[in-house]
Motif scaffolding. Structure first.
Motif, mmCIF file in Angstrom:
data_model
loop_
_atom_site.group_PDB
_atom_site.id
_atom_site.type_symbol
_atom_site.label_atom_id
_atom_site.label_comp_id
_atom_site.label_asym_id
_atom_site.label_seq_id
_atom_site.Cartn_x
_atom_site.Cartn_y
_atom_site.Cartn_z
ATOM 1 N N HIS A 255 4.414 7.121 -2.437
ATOM 2 C CA HIS A 255 3.234 7.554 -3.183
ATOM 3 C C HIS A 255 1.939 7.092 -2.521
ATOM 4 N N GLY A 256 2.009 6.067 -1.692
ATOM 5 C CA GLY A 256 0.835 5.665 -0.925
ATOM 6 C C GLY A 256 -0.378 5.316 -1.772
ATOM 7 N N GLY A 257 -0.164 4.791 -2.972
ATOM 8 C CA GLY A 257 -1.303 4.471 -3.825
ATOM 9 C C GLY A 257 -1.966 5.724 -4.385
ATOM 10 N N GLY A 258 -1.221 6.835 -4.443
ATOM 11 C CA GLY A 258 -1.777 8.076 -4.989
ATOM 12 C C GLY A 258 -1.854 9.163 -3.934
ATOM 13 N N GLY A 259 -0.781 9.396 -3.235
ATOM 14 C CA GLY A 259 -0.710 10.500 -2.287
ATOM 15 C C GLY A 259 -0.811 10.030 -0.841
ATOM 16 N N PRO A 260 -0.608 10.925 0.113
ATOM 17 C CA PRO A 260 -0.302 12.337 -0.065
ATOM 18 C C PRO A 260 1.086 12.580 -0.654
ATOM 19 N N GLY A 261 1.133 13.565 -1.532
ATOM 20 C CA GLY A 261 2.413 14.026 -2.054
ATOM 21 C C GLY A 261 2.638 15.445 -1.589
ATOM 22 N N PHE B 67 0.842 -1.201 0.000
ATOM 23 C CA PHE B 67 0.000 0.000 0.000
ATOM 24 C C PHE B 67 0.876 1.248 0.000
ATOM 25 N N LEU B 68 1.792 1.294 0.965
ATOM 26 C CA LEU B 68 2.597 2.502 1.192
ATOM 27 C C LEU B 68 3.402 2.871 -0.051
ATOM 28 N N ASN C 60 -3.813 12.418 -5.165
ATOM 29 C CA ASN C 60 -4.727 12.895 -4.124
ATOM 30 C C ASN C 60 -4.139 12.534 -2.760
ATOM 31 N N GLN C 61 -4.932 11.996 -1.857
ATOM 32 C CA GLN C 61 -4.406 11.646 -0.525
ATOM 33 C C GLN C 61 -4.674 10.155 -0.276
ATOM 34 N N ALA D 294 3.018 1.959 -3.353
ATOM 35 C CA ALA D 294 2.397 1.835 -4.681
ATOM 36 C C ALA D 294 2.141 3.220 -5.253
ATOM 37 N N TYR D 295 2.071 3.285 -6.589
ATOM 38 C CA TYR D 295 1.651 4.532 -7.233
ATOM 39 C C TYR D 295 0.132 4.508 -7.398
ATOM 40 N N THR D 296 -0.415 5.577 -7.940
ATOM 41 C CA THR D 296 -1.821 5.605 -8.322
ATOM 42 C C THR D 296 -2.139 4.351 -9.150
#
Lengths: 424, 492
Positions: free
Chosen positions: B282-288, A83-84, A323-324, A86-88
Motif C-alpha cells: 500500500h506504500g502509505g496510500g498507493g500506488p495501487g 513506509f512500503l 493515491n500514489q 503501511a496503509y493510508t
C-alpha cells in the motif's frame, strides 16, 4: 482453529454462499512457482519477448517520460518497510513517519510549482488535470450560475487532454480545445473562447512541445472572465524556468515521473497538484497538516477530511481514496537529493543538451526546426525519418512528419551523434 | 515503532545552506551559455526553497521517520477492508527490472508482444478467470478509479441505448464512501439501500427503490460487515428486472478468490484492488491498481487502448469506437500489475483458493475469540473480516477511538474504526491469511486485557497512546488552522 470456531471444515465457513455458486475445483491457472522458479520464469519471458529497442525511453524520445538521473537512495529509503507496507495513515499516532514525509513533500511541491499549497498526490498528471478542472468549476460557480466548461490549449499534453475529455464527457461538462499555432497557444482564440460558463483556462508551461508560454497575460484573461488558470508543467526544468504558480496560475498540475521514478510505460508516476491557499477546502485528495499532540509536541495528521469521500460520500470534492503515496515519498527524497543547486544544475544540463540536439537537427539535410518559440527540454522537428523522435501526427493530425525531441541531463554527445546518423 | 514521545526535526530544520546529499551527473554539454536562449521573463526568479542537507543527514532523517511508522512488515495491521497481507519482497524486485522500467509509454502504444504486454495480458486473463468475467482493463490506478471507470462505461452504454432517464445509482448504507462519490462524479443521483437487522441488503427496500430511473446498483460482496450477501443472485435479478446493471465492488475479493466467482453471481462489472487481494504494497496510500472486469455487453465501452491478441501476438488495440476513452494518462499503474502477476504466478489456482480459505479461517477464529468479550452484532460465520462494537465500554467513558489508540501502545496497528456506520462504536477487524495463530491469539489477548482495563482503569485507555512517537493528536486544530507546508519558526 476450526474447533475454536465450532466448525467441522473450512467449507462450512462458506455456507452462506449458495452451493451451486461454489467452485468445485481451484481455478485453472499456471502452476505455483517457488521464488527461484518465479525469477527464472520472468527471465524466460523477458528473454523470449524483448521489447523493440525503439520503445526504450531514451533520447530523443521523451515528452516527460525520458529517464532521469536519481540516487539509489530513492529506492533504498522509500522501500524501508514501515513506509512500503503501511496503509493510508488514518491512525496518526501510528503513522507519524509517513505523515511527516508527506508534509515535507507538500512543502517542496508547493515551492517547486510556485504555489501556496499542494496535496499529497493524485494518480497522475492527466487525472490531476481533470480534478483541477472540476475544482475550478466548484470554485467559480455562483449559485445557479454553474460554470461547467473548460477552454484548453492544444499545447497541453494530448494524453492528459484525452483523460480530461473522458471525465468531462461522463460529468456532462464541456471541453473546448483551442488549436495550437506555431507550437504555442493561440491567445486570440483563447480570449474569444472564454465565456461566462467557463470555469478554467487550461494551459501548459513548458508546453508539450517544450515551448515556454508566458502565463501572465493569460492569467489576466482567465481572471477577467471569472475563470481560473490551470497550468500543466514539467517539474525537472523548474530549477531554471519560472514556475507556473509564480506567473499567475491558480492551479498547477504535473506528472512527477521525472522526480526519482522510471518511465515504466507511463505506469510509475504520480500526479502533482498545487494551488492557491484559499482553495484549500475544495482540493481533491489527501492533505497532511501539522498540529500538536496532547502534550504539546508537533504532530502531523490527515486533515480537512470532511472534503473526502469517506466522510462526505456523494458530496465529496473527489472520489479519490488511494493515491500514489509511496511515489510522493520517492519524489520528496529525490528533491532533497537535488536541493536547489542540483535542480538548477540538471535544468542547465538539460537546456544545454536540448540546444546541442537542436544544433545537430539544424545540420540534418531535410530536417527543420518546426517552431521558433523559445523552448526548454523539448523541441519539434519536421522530416521524413521515423528515427527523428516521437511522432506527433497521432495526436495532431495536421502535424504530419513532425516529431518531438526531448533531452535531459542524461543525454550524451554520443546519443546525439547516433541520432544524427540514424536520421541520415 | 521506537521514537517514543519525541519530535523528529523537519528536513527543513536540518537544512544548512550549501550542503548537498547527492550530486547529479556532470553536464554532458557546455552549460555556460545555456540560459541565453531563455528570455529573461521566463527564467526562474527565486529558486524553490528545497532543503540542503548532507547525505548522512538525509539518510538518518528517513530512517528516523520510518521508526515513527507502523507497517505490515513491522506490526500486525488488522485494518478492516484494507487486506493488509504480506507483500512478498521478490515482487518488489521484479518491478525494478529494466525490461519494464525502461519502456517509453507512447512507444508502447505500438509495441508488439514485448514482455510487459505479455505480463499485462496474462494478468488480465487470470483476473477474468478468477472473477468470472469476459474482459478486463488495467487502466484504473486505484479502487475508486475503477468504480468511476465502471460507472462511465455503464453511463455510455445507457446513453447509446437511449436509456438516458436512468440517472440513479443505488448503494447500500454499508458501502465504502468512494461508491457514492464515484457515482456523483458521473452526475448520477445516489439513493441508499437499507441493510436489514442481519446486516444484509434488505430485499424489500431494494425492490422499492428500483425502477425506470435505475442505472445501477453498486454492491460490495462480501460486504463491509464481513458478511456474504447470500441473496446476491436475487439482488442481481431484482436490479436486472428493472433494467439496471450490477456493479460489484471487489474490495473484499480476498475472502472468495478461487472459491466462488462474482461473474457467476450475476454481476455485470466488478473492480479488483491489486493492492488488497493481490498483495501489492500500500506504500502509505498507493500506488495501487483497480482493474475492472466486465461481461461481454460492456466490453465495447472499456477504456482504450485495450490489450488484445492478434495472430498470436499481444498488442494494444486502439480502434475502439464505443470506448469511454482514456481514464489514465497511459496504461495504468503497470508497475503494480507486474507485482500482482508475480503474486498470482507464485501461488497458482490452488494457492489462491487457499488464500481465501485461510483468510476466512483466520477471521472466524479471531471473531470467536473477540466475541468472548465484545459484542459482534452481525451473524456468523464471517468472511475475511468482522465488525465488533465497543459500545459496552462507553459506560466507563471509553470510546472505540480510545481502544484503538491503546492498541498502538501494545504494538498493534488498530483496526478500522467507526465504519461501517451501521454498527455503533465499530471495530472492523481483518486479519488476512498471512497471520499465524500465535499472532491472532496475542492480539485477542491484548484486546481482551484492554477491555478489562477499560472497566478498572479507564484513564489509562483514554490517555493512550503513551508509548508512541506522539500522544493523542489534536485533529480538530489541524482542520481549524490548516498548515499544509512547513514554515520557518519565525513565521509560525
Amino acid at each position: 482453529m476450526l474447533t475454536a470456531i465450532g466448525c467441522a471444515s473450512i467449507d462450512e465457513l462458506y455456507r452462506d454462499v449458495p452451493e451451486h455458486l461454489l467452485l468445485r475445483e481451484a481455478p485453472a491457472l499456471p502452476p505455483a512457482l517457488s521464488e527461484t522458479d518465479l525469477v527464472t520464469e520472468l527471465q524466460r519471458l523477458t528473454d523470449e519477448h524483448p521489447s523493440d529497442p525503439r520503445a526504450r525511453a531514451a533520447f530523443p524520445l521523451g515528452g516527460g517520460w525520458e529517464p532521469h538521473a536519481s540516487s539509489a537512495l530513492v529506492h533504498r529509503l522509500a522501500t524501508l518497510p514501515p513506509f512500503l507496507t503501511a496503509y493510508t495513515p488514518y491512525q496518526a499516532e501510528a503513522s507519524q513517519g509517513i505523515l511527516q514525509a508527506f508534509h515535507e513533500f507538500q512543502t517542496m511541491i508547493a515551492a517547486l510549482l510556485g504555489c501556496e499549497i499542494a496535496n499529497a498526490s493524485l494518480y497522475d498528471g492527466a487525472t490531476g488535470l481533470a480534478e483541477a478542472a472540476f475544482m475550478a468549476g466548484e470554485i467559480t460557480s455562483r449559485g445557479k450560475n454553474r460554470r461547467e466548461r473548460a477552454v484548453v490549449s492544444e499545447t497541453v499534453a494530448p494524453h492528459a487532454r484525452a483523460v480530461m475529455q473522458s471525465y468531462f464527457d461522463a460529468a456532462g461538462w464541456e471541453m473546448v480545445t483551442i488549436p495550437q499555432r506555431g507550437g504555442t497557444s493561440d491567445i486570440d482564440r483563447v480570449r474569444d473562447a472564454i465565456d461566462e460558463r467557463t470555469c478554467a483556462l487550461v494551459m501548459a508551461h513548458p508546453n508539450f512541445f517544450g515551448g515556454l508560454e508566458d502565463l501572465r497575460p493569460v492569467a489576466e484573461l482567465a481572471h477577467g472572465g471569472g475563470a481560473l488558470l490551470v497550468a500543466m508543467t514539467e517539474p525537472s526544468v523548474l530549477g531554471i524556468i519560472e514556475s507556473p504558480g509564480a506567473m499567475g496560475a491558480d492551479v498547477v498540475v504535473a506528472d512527477g515521473c521525472s522526480l526519482g521514478l522510471t518511465p515504466f510505460a507511463g505506469g510509475d508516476t504520480l500526479g502533482l497538484f498545487a494551488c492557491r491557499k484559499d482553495f484549500i477546502r475544495k482540493v481533491p485528495g489527501r492533505l497532511v497538516g501539522t498540529t500538536k499532540d496532547s502534550e504539546g509536541r508537533r504532530a502531523h495528521t490527515l486533515t480537512l477530511q470532511t472534503r473526502e469521500q469517506h466522510i462526505r460520500r456523494e458530496k465529496a470534492t473527489s472520489n479519490i481514496c488511494t493515491n500514489q503515496g509511496l511515489h510522493a515519498l520517492r519524489a520528496a527524497i529525490h528533491l532533497i537529493c537535488l536541493g536547489p543547486q542540483g535542480l538548477r544544475e540538471i535544468g542547465l544540463a538539460t537546456l544545454a543538451a536540448a540546444q546541442a540536439a537542436r544544433a545537430a537537427a539544424n545540420e540534418m539535410p531535410g530536417v527543420e526546426i518546426a517552431f521558433d518559440t523559445p523552448s526548454a527540454q523539448s523541441f519539434v522537428v519536421t522530416g521524413q525519418s521515423p528515427h527523428l523522435g516521437l511522432p506527433l501526427e497521432r495526436w495532431y493530425p495536421d502535424l504530419t512528419s513532425h516529431f518531438l525531441v526531448t533531452a535531459s541531463e542524461l543525454t550524451t554527445a554520443e546519443q546525439v551523434k547516433a541520432w544524427k546518423e540514424a536520421v541520415q | 515503532m521506537s521514537q517514543i514521545k519525541s519530535t523528529a526535526p523537519s528536513i527543513f530544520e536540518r537544512s544548512v545552506p550549501g550542503r548537498r546529499a547527492w550530486l547529479p551527473p556532470a553536464p554532458q554539454f557546455d552549460t555556460s551559455r545555456a540560459l541565453d536562449a531563455i528570455p529573461e521573463s521566463m527564467r526562474r526568479a527565486e529558486p524553490p526553497a528545497l532543503p540542503e542537507v548532507s547525505q548522512l543527514d538525509m539518510v538518518r532523517h528517513f530512517n528516523t521517520l520510518a521508526a515513527r511508522n507502523m507497517g505490515i512488515d513491522t506490526t500486525f495491521y488488522p485494518l478492516g477492508s484494507c487486506t493488509m497481507k504480506l507483500n512478498p519482497w521478490i515482487n518488489e524486485t521484479m518491478a525494478t527490472w529494466p525490461a519494464f522500467t525502461a519502456l517509453h509509454p507512447a512507444a508502447m502504444d505500438d509495441a508488439r508482444d514485448c514482455a510487459l504486454l505479455r505480463v499485462l495480458h496474462d494478468l488480465s486473463q487470470w483476473l477474468a478467470a478468477l472473477a468470472g468475467f469476459d474482459a478486463v482493463t488495467l487502466q484504473p490506478a486505484a479502487g475508486a478509479h475503477g468504480e468511476l471507470t465502471a460507472l462511465m462505461m455503464i453511463q455510455k452504454m445507457l446513453c447509446e441505448r437511449g436509456e438516458t432517464e436512468r440517472r440513479t445509482v443505488l448503494i447500500p448504507d454499508t458501502a465504502h464512501g468512494t461508491n457514492p462519490a464515484s457515482a456523483a462524479r458521473c452526475g448520477f443521483r445516489v439513493k441508499a439501500v437499507k441493510s436489514g437487522d442481519d446486516g444484509l441488503v434488505d430485499l424489500d427496500s431494494l425492490r422499492g427503490l428500483v425502477g425506470p430511473d435505475t442505472a445501477a446498483l453498486m454492491i460490495t460482496n462480501p460486504n463491509t460487515l464481513g458478511l456474504f450477501e447470500k441473496n446476491i443472485e436475487e439482488i442481481c435479478r431484482i436490479v436486472h428486472g428493472a433494467g439496471g446493471q450490477v456493479y460489484l465492488d471487489g474490495a473484499n475479493f480476498n475472502a472468495v478468490v478461487g472459491v466462488t466467482r462474482p461473474g457467476d453471481w450475476g454481476a455485470d462489472v466488478m473492480h479488483i484492488n491489486l493492492h488488497k487481494t493481490f498483495s501489492t504494497p500500500h506504500g502509505g496510500g498507493g500506488p495501487g491498481a483497480g482493474p475492472v472486469c466486465v461481461k461481454g455487453h460492456l466490453e465495447p465501452y472499456l477504456p482504450k487502448p485495450v490489450i488484445a491478441e492478434r495472430g498470436g501476438e499481444i498488442v494494444f488495440d486502439h480502434d475502439r469506437p464505443h470506448s469511454i476513452g482514456k481514464i489514465h494518462g497511459w496504461h495504468g499503474n503497470v508497475a503494480v500489475a507486474v507485482r500482482a502477476w508475480a503474486y498470482i504466478r507464485s501461488l497458482g489456482g490452488e494457492g489462491l483458493r487457499r488464500v481465501a480459505q485461510m483468510a476466512v479461517l483466520n477471521a472466524n477464529y479471531l471473531r470467536a475469540k473477540v466475541a468472548e468479550f465484545l459484542p459482534i452484532p452481525h451473524g456468523k460465520p464471517c468472511m475475511h473480516e468482522f465488525v465488533a462494537s465497543g459500545k459496552p465500554l462507553r459506560a466507563h467513558g471509553v470510546k472505540t477511538l480510545d481502544l484503538a489508540k491503546a492498541l498502538i501502545d501494545e504494538g498493534f496497528h488498530p483496526p478500522t474504526i467507526y465504519f461501517p456506520l451501521v454498527v455503533d462504536e465499530a471495530l472492523m477487524i481483518e486479519p488476512t491469511e498471512s497471520e499465524s495463530r500465535e499472532t491472532l491469539d496475542a492480539f485477542a489477548d491484548t484486546l481482551r486485557a484492554l477491555c478489562e482495563r477499560a472497566t478498572t482503569d479507564p484513564d489509562s485507555i483514554t490517555s493512550a497512546p503513551q508509548r508512541a512517537p506522539v500522544t493523542r493528536v489534536d485533529e480538530a486544530t489541524a482542520a481549524r488552522v490548516p498548515c499544509l507546508c512547513w514554515l520557518p519558526p519565525e513565521s509560525e
